[in-house]
Design an enzyme around this catalytic site. Structure first.
Site, PDB file in Angstrom:
ATOM      1  N   GLU A   1      17.976   7.581 -12.315  1.00  0.00           N
ATOM      2  CA  GLU A   1      18.943   6.743 -13.031  1.00  0.00           C
ATOM      3  C   GLU A   1      19.900   7.512 -13.934  1.00  0.00           C
ATOM      4  O   GLU A   1      19.902   7.354 -15.160  1.00  0.00           O
ATOM      5  CB  GLU A   1      18.220   5.665 -13.854  1.00  0.00           C
ATOM      6  CG  GLU A   1      17.427   4.694 -13.010  1.00  0.00           C
ATOM      7  CD  GLU A   1      16.983   3.452 -13.753  1.00  0.00           C
ATOM      8  OE1 GLU A   1      16.629   2.477 -13.076  1.00  0.00           O
ATOM      9  OE2 GLU A   1      17.000   3.444 -15.010  1.00  0.00           O
TER      10      GLU A   1
ATOM     11  N   GLU B   1      12.656   1.188  -7.464  1.00  0.00           N
ATOM     12  CA  GLU B   1      12.150   0.333  -8.551  1.00  0.00           C
ATOM     13  C   GLU B   1      12.692  -1.073  -8.350  1.00  0.00           C
ATOM     14  O   GLU B   1      13.858  -1.258  -8.032  1.00  0.00           O
ATOM     15  CB  GLU B   1      12.595   0.801  -9.950  1.00  0.00           C
ATOM     16  CG  GLU B   1      11.890   2.018 -10.471  1.00  0.00           C
ATOM     17  CD  GLU B   1      12.357   2.403 -11.881  1.00  0.00           C
ATOM     18  OE1 GLU B   1      12.747   1.505 -12.657  1.00  0.00           O
ATOM     19  OE2 GLU B   1      12.341   3.602 -12.183  1.00  0.00           O
TER      20      GLU B   1
END
Length: 468
Positions: free
Chosen positions: A160, A375
Protein backbone atom coordinates in the site's frame (compact mmCIF):
# COMPACT_ATOMS: atom_id res chain seq x y z
CA UNK A 1 -26.96 -19.13 -9.17
CA UNK A 2 -24.22 -20.41 -6.86
CA UNK A 3 -20.78 -19.19 -7.90
CA UNK A 4 -17.49 -21.06 -7.72
CA UNK A 5 -13.76 -20.37 -7.71
CA UNK A 6 -10.97 -22.31 -9.47
CA UNK A 7 -9.53 -25.49 -7.94
CA UNK A 8 -6.05 -23.95 -7.57
CA UNK A 9 -7.36 -20.75 -5.93
CA UNK A 10 -5.49 -19.61 -2.81
CA UNK A 11 -7.72 -19.05 0.23
CA UNK A 12 -5.45 -16.98 2.41
CA UNK A 13 -5.32 -14.89 5.54
CA UNK A 14 -3.29 -11.70 5.88
CA UNK A 15 -1.12 -10.29 8.66
CA UNK A 16 1.49 -7.54 9.04
CA UNK A 17 4.57 -7.63 11.25
CA UNK A 18 3.88 -4.53 13.34
CA UNK A 19 0.16 -5.20 13.73
CA UNK A 20 0.60 -8.84 14.75
CA UNK A 21 4.02 -9.60 16.21
CA UNK A 22 4.26 -7.51 19.37
CA UNK A 23 7.78 -7.98 20.81
CA UNK A 24 8.65 -4.50 19.55
CA UNK A 25 12.06 -4.41 21.29
CA UNK A 26 12.76 -8.15 21.58
CA UNK A 27 15.87 -9.89 20.22
CA UNK A 28 17.52 -6.74 18.94
CA UNK A 29 14.61 -5.25 16.98
CA UNK A 30 15.22 -1.60 16.23
CA UNK A 31 12.61 1.11 16.80
CA UNK A 32 10.12 2.26 14.18
CA UNK A 33 8.39 5.64 14.05
CA UNK A 34 5.12 4.08 15.17
CA UNK A 35 6.52 3.17 18.61
CA UNK A 36 6.64 6.74 19.88
CA UNK A 37 3.88 8.03 17.60
CA UNK A 38 1.28 5.68 19.08
CA UNK A 39 2.40 6.48 22.63
CA UNK A 40 2.11 10.22 21.95
CA UNK A 41 -1.05 10.32 19.83
CA UNK A 42 -3.25 7.27 20.39
CA UNK A 43 -4.84 5.28 23.19
CA UNK A 44 -2.97 2.03 22.42
CA UNK A 45 0.45 0.74 21.34
CA UNK A 46 1.79 -2.25 19.39
CA UNK A 47 2.24 -4.21 22.61
CA UNK A 48 1.17 -6.94 22.81
CA UNK A 49 -0.61 -6.94 19.43
CA UNK A 50 -1.43 -10.61 18.72
CA UNK A 51 1.93 -11.85 20.09
CA UNK A 52 2.50 -13.49 16.70
CA UNK A 53 6.24 -13.32 17.45
CA UNK A 54 5.73 -16.14 19.95
CA UNK A 55 2.38 -17.62 18.92
CA UNK A 56 2.81 -18.08 15.19
CA UNK A 57 2.80 -21.91 15.59
CA UNK A 58 -0.74 -21.65 17.03
CA UNK A 59 -1.95 -19.40 14.21
CA UNK A 60 -0.42 -21.61 11.53
CA UNK A 61 -1.89 -24.76 13.07
CA UNK A 62 -5.30 -23.06 13.04
CA UNK A 63 -4.69 -22.03 9.42
CA UNK A 64 -4.06 -25.64 8.44
CA UNK A 65 -7.14 -26.83 10.35
CA UNK A 66 -9.38 -24.21 8.73
CA UNK A 67 -8.27 -24.64 5.12
CA UNK A 68 -6.23 -21.44 4.92
CA UNK A 69 -3.50 -22.35 2.42
CA UNK A 70 -1.79 -18.98 2.06
CA UNK A 71 -0.64 -16.35 4.54
CA UNK A 72 0.55 -12.81 3.99
CA UNK A 73 3.45 -12.07 6.31
CA UNK A 74 5.66 -9.01 6.39
CA UNK A 75 9.27 -8.93 7.49
CA UNK A 76 9.98 -6.16 10.00
CA UNK A 77 12.85 -4.30 8.34
CA UNK A 78 14.13 -3.21 11.77
CA UNK A 79 14.38 -6.83 12.93
CA UNK A 80 16.86 -7.46 10.08
CA UNK A 81 18.61 -4.06 10.13
CA UNK A 82 17.80 -2.36 13.47
CA UNK A 83 18.68 1.06 12.01
CA UNK A 84 17.62 0.21 8.47
CA UNK A 85 21.18 -0.30 7.27
CA UNK A 86 24.61 -1.46 8.42
CA UNK A 87 24.84 -4.48 10.71
CA UNK A 88 22.45 -7.40 10.24
CA UNK A 89 20.69 -8.68 13.37
CA UNK A 90 21.12 -12.49 13.28
CA UNK A 91 18.25 -13.09 15.73
CA UNK A 92 15.84 -11.33 13.39
CA UNK A 93 17.03 -13.44 10.47
CA UNK A 94 16.68 -16.63 12.51
CA UNK A 95 13.13 -15.71 13.57
CA UNK A 96 11.90 -15.41 9.99
CA UNK A 97 13.61 -18.65 8.93
CA UNK A 98 11.74 -20.39 11.77
CA UNK A 99 8.47 -18.70 10.82
CA UNK A 100 8.73 -19.68 7.14
CA UNK A 101 9.66 -23.26 8.09
CA UNK A 102 6.51 -23.48 10.21
CA UNK A 103 4.44 -22.14 7.29
CA UNK A 104 5.74 -24.89 5.02
CA UNK A 105 5.29 -27.53 7.71
CA UNK A 106 1.61 -26.52 7.92
CA UNK A 107 1.19 -26.33 4.11
CA UNK A 108 0.44 -22.61 4.28
CA UNK A 109 2.25 -20.76 1.49
CA UNK A 110 3.89 -17.55 2.78
CA UNK A 111 3.49 -14.44 0.62
CA UNK A 112 6.16 -12.20 2.10
CA UNK A 113 6.15 -8.40 2.08
CA UNK A 114 9.36 -6.43 2.63
CA UNK A 115 7.75 -3.20 3.83
CA UNK A 116 4.34 -2.88 5.48
CA UNK A 117 4.17 0.69 6.89
CA UNK A 118 7.19 0.19 9.20
CA UNK A 119 10.31 2.01 8.00
CA UNK A 120 13.00 1.84 10.74
CA UNK A 121 12.96 4.98 12.90
CA UNK A 122 16.52 5.97 11.95
CA UNK A 123 15.49 6.24 8.29
CA UNK A 124 11.96 7.51 8.94
CA UNK A 125 13.23 10.49 10.94
CA UNK A 126 15.67 11.16 8.11
CA UNK A 127 12.88 11.82 5.60
CA UNK A 128 11.56 8.29 5.03
CA UNK A 129 11.05 7.76 1.29
CA UNK A 130 11.11 11.50 0.57
CA UNK A 131 14.87 11.11 1.10
CA UNK A 132 16.37 9.39 -1.92
CA UNK A 133 19.16 7.86 0.19
CA UNK A 134 16.51 5.59 1.66
CA UNK A 135 15.78 4.15 -1.78
CA UNK A 136 19.32 2.70 -1.66
CA UNK A 137 18.84 1.38 1.87
CA UNK A 138 15.59 -0.32 0.86
CA UNK A 139 17.18 -1.98 -2.19
CA UNK A 140 20.07 -3.26 -0.03
CA UNK A 141 17.59 -4.63 2.52
CA UNK A 142 15.60 -6.30 -0.27
CA UNK A 143 18.75 -7.88 -1.69
CA UNK A 144 19.71 -9.33 1.67
CA UNK A 145 16.23 -10.84 2.08
CA UNK A 146 16.19 -12.32 -1.43
CA UNK A 147 19.57 -13.98 -0.79
CA UNK A 148 18.87 -15.09 2.75
CA UNK A 149 15.29 -16.36 2.51
CA UNK A 150 15.46 -18.60 -0.55
CA UNK A 151 12.61 -20.67 0.94
CA UNK A 152 10.19 -17.85 0.07
CA UNK A 153 8.38 -18.34 -3.26
CA UNK A 154 6.30 -15.14 -3.36
CA UNK A 155 7.74 -11.71 -2.63
CA UNK A 156 6.01 -8.36 -2.39
CA UNK A 157 8.10 -5.19 -2.25
CA UNK A 158 5.62 -2.83 -0.60
CA UNK A 159 2.20 -2.96 0.96
CA UNK A 160 0.00 0.00 0.00
CA UNK A 161 2.29 2.74 -1.26
CA UNK A 162 -0.84 4.90 -1.70
CA UNK A 163 -2.10 4.82 1.89
CA UNK A 164 1.45 5.42 3.17
CA UNK A 165 1.71 8.74 1.34
CA UNK A 166 -1.93 9.47 2.18
CA UNK A 167 -1.57 8.61 5.88
CA UNK A 168 1.74 10.41 6.36
CA UNK A 169 1.22 13.60 4.37
CA UNK A 170 -2.48 14.08 3.51
CA UNK A 171 -4.68 12.78 6.34
CA UNK A 172 -1.85 12.97 8.87
CA UNK A 173 -2.90 9.86 10.82
CA UNK A 174 0.49 8.11 10.28
CA UNK A 175 3.85 9.42 11.50
CA UNK A 176 5.09 12.12 10.93
CA UNK A 177 1.47 13.37 10.96
CA UNK A 178 1.69 16.02 8.22
CA UNK A 179 -1.61 17.16 6.69
CA UNK A 180 -2.66 18.38 3.25
CA UNK A 181 0.80 18.33 1.61
CA UNK A 182 -0.06 16.84 -1.77
CA UNK A 183 3.40 17.37 -3.24
CA UNK A 184 4.82 15.14 -0.49
CA UNK A 185 2.08 12.57 -1.18
CA UNK A 186 3.04 12.28 -4.86
CA UNK A 187 6.79 12.42 -4.15
CA UNK A 188 6.46 9.61 -1.60
CA UNK A 189 4.43 7.55 -4.10
CA UNK A 190 7.02 8.16 -6.80
CA UNK A 191 10.13 7.43 -4.74
CA UNK A 192 8.59 4.25 -3.33
CA UNK A 193 7.67 3.11 -6.84
CA UNK A 194 11.28 3.70 -7.94
CA UNK A 195 12.39 1.61 -4.93
CA UNK A 196 9.94 -1.12 -5.98
CA UNK A 197 11.15 -1.07 -9.58
CA UNK A 198 14.80 -1.31 -8.60
CA UNK A 199 14.14 -4.22 -6.22
CA UNK A 200 12.14 -6.10 -8.88
CA UNK A 201 14.88 -5.58 -11.50
CA UNK A 202 17.52 -6.78 -9.03
CA UNK A 203 15.45 -9.87 -8.19
CA UNK A 204 15.07 -10.80 -11.87
CA UNK A 205 18.64 -9.92 -12.90
CA UNK A 206 20.04 -12.02 -10.05
CA UNK A 207 18.01 -15.04 -11.13
CA UNK A 208 16.33 -15.71 -7.78
CA UNK A 209 13.63 -18.35 -7.94
CA UNK A 210 10.06 -17.45 -7.11
CA UNK A 211 7.76 -14.59 -8.00
CA UNK A 212 7.71 -10.91 -7.15
CA UNK A 213 5.05 -8.23 -7.26
CA UNK A 214 3.58 -5.32 -5.35
CA UNK A 215 0.43 -4.78 -3.28
CA UNK A 216 -1.62 -1.68 -4.03
CA UNK A 217 -4.73 -0.46 -2.21
CA UNK A 218 -7.17 0.39 -4.99
CA UNK A 219 -10.37 2.01 -3.67
CA UNK A 220 -12.68 2.59 -6.64
CA UNK A 221 -13.76 6.20 -7.25
CA UNK A 222 -17.10 7.14 -8.78
CA UNK A 223 -18.70 10.51 -9.59
CA UNK A 224 -21.59 11.35 -7.26
CA UNK A 225 -23.56 12.49 -10.29
CA UNK A 226 -22.33 10.63 -13.37
CA UNK A 227 -24.09 13.21 -15.58
CA UNK A 228 -22.22 16.13 -14.02
CA UNK A 229 -18.84 16.65 -15.74
CA UNK A 230 -17.46 18.40 -12.62
CA UNK A 231 -18.21 15.33 -10.49
CA UNK A 232 -16.68 13.09 -13.16
CA UNK A 233 -13.54 15.26 -13.03
CA UNK A 234 -13.48 15.07 -9.20
CA UNK A 235 -13.56 11.26 -9.36
CA UNK A 236 -10.74 11.27 -11.95
CA UNK A 237 -8.53 13.52 -9.82
CA UNK A 238 -9.19 11.50 -6.66
CA UNK A 239 -8.38 8.33 -8.63
CA UNK A 240 -5.06 9.84 -9.75
CA UNK A 241 -4.07 10.57 -6.14
CA UNK A 242 -4.89 7.10 -4.84
CA UNK A 243 -4.65 4.72 -7.81
CA UNK A 244 -3.69 5.85 -11.29
CA UNK A 245 -0.38 7.59 -10.51
CA UNK A 246 0.87 4.42 -8.81
CA UNK A 247 -0.58 1.99 -11.37
CA UNK A 248 0.98 3.98 -14.22
CA UNK A 249 4.38 3.77 -12.52
CA UNK A 250 3.94 0.03 -12.01
CA UNK A 251 2.78 -1.01 -15.47
CA UNK A 252 3.53 1.85 -17.89
CA UNK A 253 6.93 2.73 -16.43
CA UNK A 254 5.93 6.40 -16.71
CA UNK A 255 2.98 8.68 -15.99
CA UNK A 256 0.52 9.11 -18.85
CA UNK A 257 -0.12 12.62 -20.14
CA UNK A 258 -3.61 12.50 -18.61
CA UNK A 259 -2.20 11.48 -15.23
CA UNK A 260 0.40 14.28 -15.25
CA UNK A 261 -2.19 16.83 -16.33
CA UNK A 262 -4.21 15.88 -13.24
CA UNK A 263 -1.17 15.92 -10.94
CA UNK A 264 -0.12 19.34 -12.24
CA UNK A 265 -3.63 20.71 -11.69
CA UNK A 266 -3.72 19.38 -8.11
CA UNK A 267 -0.32 20.92 -7.31
CA UNK A 268 -1.22 24.20 -9.01
CA UNK A 269 -4.21 24.54 -6.70
CA UNK A 270 -2.55 23.21 -3.55
CA UNK A 271 1.11 24.20 -4.01
CA UNK A 272 4.36 22.28 -4.27
CA UNK A 273 6.39 20.67 -7.02
CA UNK A 274 7.84 17.25 -7.75
CA UNK A 275 11.37 16.00 -8.32
CA UNK A 276 10.99 13.44 -11.12
CA UNK A 277 14.33 12.48 -12.65
CA UNK A 278 15.30 10.81 -15.89
CA UNK A 279 17.00 7.93 -14.09
CA UNK A 280 13.77 7.31 -12.15
CA UNK A 281 11.93 6.64 -15.39
CA UNK A 282 14.74 4.39 -16.63
CA UNK A 283 14.22 2.30 -13.47
CA UNK A 284 10.41 2.32 -13.76
CA UNK A 285 10.52 1.39 -17.44
CA UNK A 286 12.97 -1.47 -16.83
CA UNK A 287 10.60 -3.09 -14.30
CA UNK A 288 7.18 -2.47 -15.87
CA UNK A 289 6.93 -5.90 -17.51
CA UNK A 290 8.75 -7.84 -14.76
CA UNK A 291 6.02 -7.89 -12.09
CA UNK A 292 4.75 -11.46 -11.73
CA UNK A 293 1.56 -10.40 -9.98
CA UNK A 294 -0.42 -7.47 -8.64
CA UNK A 295 -1.86 -7.61 -5.16
CA UNK A 296 -5.06 -5.60 -4.80
CA UNK A 297 -6.20 -4.54 -1.34
CA UNK A 298 -9.85 -3.53 -1.55
CA UNK A 299 -12.19 -2.53 1.24
CA UNK A 300 -14.36 0.26 -0.11
CA UNK A 301 -15.27 2.70 -2.86
CA UNK A 302 -15.90 6.45 -2.75
CA UNK A 303 -18.24 8.82 -4.56
CA UNK A 304 -16.88 12.27 -5.39
CA UNK A 305 -18.44 15.70 -5.82
CA UNK A 306 -16.68 18.73 -7.25
CA UNK A 307 -15.30 20.99 -4.50
CA UNK A 308 -13.32 24.24 -4.48
CA UNK A 309 -13.51 25.27 -0.82
CA UNK A 310 -10.82 24.78 1.82
CA UNK A 311 -9.27 21.36 2.36
CA UNK A 312 -10.43 19.53 5.48
CA UNK A 313 -10.05 15.86 6.37
CA UNK A 314 -11.34 14.31 9.60
CA UNK A 315 -10.40 10.68 10.23
CA UNK A 316 -12.98 8.53 12.04
CA UNK A 317 -10.73 6.46 14.32
CA UNK A 318 -13.20 5.39 17.02
CA UNK A 319 -16.08 4.01 14.99
CA UNK A 320 -18.44 6.94 15.55
CA UNK A 321 -20.53 6.64 12.41
CA UNK A 322 -20.79 9.81 10.35
CA UNK A 323 -17.84 11.60 11.99
CA UNK A 324 -15.47 11.48 9.01
CA UNK A 325 -14.98 14.27 6.50
CA UNK A 326 -12.91 14.42 3.31
CA UNK A 327 -12.69 17.41 1.01
CA UNK A 328 -9.66 18.61 -0.98
CA UNK A 329 -9.52 21.98 -2.67
CA UNK A 330 -9.65 21.68 -6.44
CA UNK A 331 -10.06 17.90 -6.25
CA UNK A 332 -13.41 17.09 -4.67
CA UNK A 333 -15.27 15.90 -1.62
CA UNK A 334 -16.54 12.45 -0.73
CA UNK A 335 -20.30 12.13 -0.62
CA UNK A 336 -21.83 8.67 -0.64
CA UNK A 337 -25.26 7.83 -2.04
CA UNK A 338 -27.71 7.41 0.84
CA UNK A 339 -28.58 3.81 -0.02
CA UNK A 340 -25.01 2.45 0.14
CA UNK A 341 -24.22 0.71 3.47
CA UNK A 342 -21.34 1.90 5.67
CA UNK A 343 -19.46 0.52 8.66
CA UNK A 344 -19.20 2.38 11.98
CA UNK A 345 -15.88 3.76 10.70
CA UNK A 346 -17.64 5.20 7.61
CA UNK A 347 -16.11 2.61 5.26
CA UNK A 348 -18.48 2.10 2.34
CA UNK A 349 -19.49 -1.50 1.60
CA UNK A 350 -19.66 -1.88 -2.18
CA UNK A 351 -18.49 -5.22 -3.65
CA UNK A 352 -19.18 -4.03 -7.22
CA UNK A 353 -16.25 -1.64 -6.74
CA UNK A 354 -13.86 -4.59 -6.51
CA UNK A 355 -15.20 -6.05 -9.75
CA UNK A 356 -14.89 -2.68 -11.48
CA UNK A 357 -11.33 -2.21 -10.22
CA UNK A 358 -10.20 -5.67 -11.40
CA UNK A 359 -11.71 -5.02 -14.84
CA UNK A 360 -10.06 -1.59 -14.93
CA UNK A 361 -6.63 -3.14 -14.33
CA UNK A 362 -7.23 -5.64 -17.14
CA UNK A 363 -8.37 -2.90 -19.54
CA UNK A 364 -5.77 -0.23 -18.74
CA UNK A 365 -2.75 -2.37 -17.84
CA UNK A 366 -2.89 -5.55 -19.95
CA UNK A 367 0.64 -6.52 -18.82
CA UNK A 368 -0.64 -7.18 -15.26
CA UNK A 369 -0.21 -11.00 -15.70
CA UNK A 370 -2.18 -12.07 -12.63
CA UNK A 371 -3.93 -10.67 -9.58
CA UNK A 372 -4.26 -11.73 -5.97
CA UNK A 373 -6.80 -9.97 -3.78
CA UNK A 374 -4.29 -9.49 -0.98
CA UNK A 375 -6.61 -7.82 1.55
CA UNK A 376 -10.36 -7.61 1.94
CA UNK A 377 -12.46 -7.91 5.06
CA UNK A 378 -14.81 -6.25 7.49
CA UNK A 379 -13.80 -4.41 10.64
CA UNK A 380 -16.27 -4.83 13.50
CA UNK A 381 -16.60 -4.32 17.24
CA UNK A 382 -17.02 -8.10 17.57
CA UNK A 383 -19.18 -9.50 20.38
CA UNK A 384 -17.52 -12.48 22.03
CA UNK A 385 -20.15 -14.96 23.28
CA UNK A 386 -20.04 -18.74 23.80
CA UNK A 387 -16.29 -18.69 23.08
CA UNK A 388 -16.90 -17.46 19.54
CA UNK A 389 -18.20 -14.53 17.49
CA UNK A 390 -21.39 -14.87 15.45
CA UNK A 391 -20.11 -12.61 12.68
CA UNK A 392 -22.77 -13.07 10.01
CA UNK A 393 -22.12 -9.55 8.74
CA UNK A 394 -18.50 -10.48 8.02
CA UNK A 395 -19.55 -13.70 6.27
CA UNK A 396 -21.96 -11.75 4.09
CA UNK A 397 -19.28 -9.15 3.25
CA UNK A 398 -16.66 -11.73 2.26
CA UNK A 399 -19.20 -13.86 0.36
CA UNK A 400 -20.27 -10.91 -1.79
CA UNK A 401 -16.66 -9.99 -2.56
CA UNK A 402 -15.77 -13.60 -3.46
CA UNK A 403 -18.79 -13.64 -5.78
CA UNK A 404 -17.59 -10.60 -7.74
CA UNK A 405 -14.11 -12.17 -7.95
CA UNK A 406 -15.78 -15.24 -9.48
CA UNK A 407 -17.56 -12.92 -11.94
CA UNK A 408 -14.29 -11.18 -12.85
CA UNK A 409 -12.63 -14.55 -13.51
CA UNK A 410 -15.58 -15.57 -15.72
CA UNK A 411 -15.13 -12.28 -17.57
CA UNK A 412 -11.55 -13.07 -18.49
CA UNK A 413 -9.33 -11.77 -15.69
CA UNK A 414 -6.63 -13.88 -14.09
CA UNK A 415 -7.32 -13.76 -10.34
CA UNK A 416 -5.45 -16.50 -8.47
CA UNK A 417 -6.27 -16.02 -4.82
CA UNK A 418 -7.88 -14.11 -1.96
CA UNK A 419 -6.40 -13.16 1.41
CA UNK A 420 -8.88 -12.19 4.07
CA UNK A 421 -7.81 -9.35 6.32
CA UNK A 422 -7.03 -10.56 8.80
CA UNK A 423 -6.05 -14.11 9.69
CA UNK A 424 -6.48 -13.50 13.42
CA UNK A 425 -7.45 -10.26 15.13
CA UNK A 426 -4.63 -7.72 15.06
CA UNK A 427 -4.57 -4.09 16.11
CA UNK A 428 -5.54 -1.49 13.55
CA UNK A 429 -3.00 1.30 12.80
CA UNK A 430 -5.33 4.20 13.50
CA UNK A 431 -8.29 2.45 15.17
CA UNK A 432 -6.62 0.36 17.88
CA UNK A 433 -7.77 -2.97 19.27
CA UNK A 434 -11.53 -2.32 19.11
CA UNK A 435 -11.76 -2.75 15.35
CA UNK A 436 -11.45 -6.48 14.67
CA UNK A 437 -11.15 -8.23 11.32
CA UNK A 438 -9.90 -11.74 12.07
CA UNK A 439 -11.16 -15.22 11.27
CA UNK A 440 -9.85 -16.08 14.74
CA UNK A 441 -10.85 -13.99 17.74
CA UNK A 442 -7.91 -12.99 19.93
CA UNK A 443 -8.39 -12.31 23.64
CA UNK A 444 -5.65 -9.69 23.91
CA UNK A 445 -5.41 -10.24 27.69
CA UNK A 446 -4.69 -13.98 27.49
CA UNK A 447 -3.69 -14.24 23.80
CA UNK A 448 -6.02 -17.23 23.42
CA UNK A 449 -7.45 -17.80 19.92
CA UNK A 450 -11.09 -18.69 19.23
CA UNK A 451 -12.42 -19.46 15.72
CA UNK A 452 -15.32 -17.20 14.73
CA UNK A 453 -18.35 -18.38 12.81
CA UNK A 454 -16.69 -16.90 9.71
CA UNK A 455 -13.73 -19.29 10.12
CA UNK A 456 -16.00 -22.33 9.81
CA UNK A 457 -17.74 -20.78 6.80
CA UNK A 458 -14.40 -19.90 5.12
CA UNK A 459 -13.15 -23.44 5.70
CA UNK A 460 -16.10 -24.87 3.80
CA UNK A 461 -15.63 -22.47 0.89
CA UNK A 462 -11.89 -23.29 0.75
CA UNK A 463 -12.62 -27.03 0.73
CA UNK A 464 -15.33 -26.91 -1.95
CA UNK A 465 -14.49 -23.72 -3.92
CA UNK A 466 -18.26 -23.13 -3.82
CA UNK A 467 -19.38 -19.72 -2.54
CA UNK A 468 -22.54 -20.29 -0.49
Amino acid sequence: MTKTLPKDFIFGGATAAYQAEGATHTDGKGPVAWDKYLEDNYWYTAEPASDFYNRYPVDLKLSEEFGVNGIRISIAWSRIFPTGKGEVNPKGVEYYHNLFAECHKRHVEPFVTLHHFDTPEALHSNGDFLNRENIEHFVNYAELCFKEFSEVNYWTTFNEIGPIGDGQYLVGKFPPGIQYDLAKVFQSHHNMMVSHARAVKLFKDSGYSGEIGVVHALPTKYPFDANNPDDVRAAELEDIIHNKFILDATYLGKYSDKTMEGVNHILEVNGGELDLREEDFVALDAAKDLNDFLGINYYMSDWMQAFDGETEIIHNGKGEKGSSKYQIKGVGRRKAPVDVPKTDWDWIIFPQGLYDQIMRVKADYPNYKKIYITENGLGYKDEFVDNTVYDDGRIDYVKKHLEVISDAISDGTNVKGYFMWSLMDVFSWSNGYEKRYGLFYVDFETQERYPKKSAYWYKKVAETQVIE
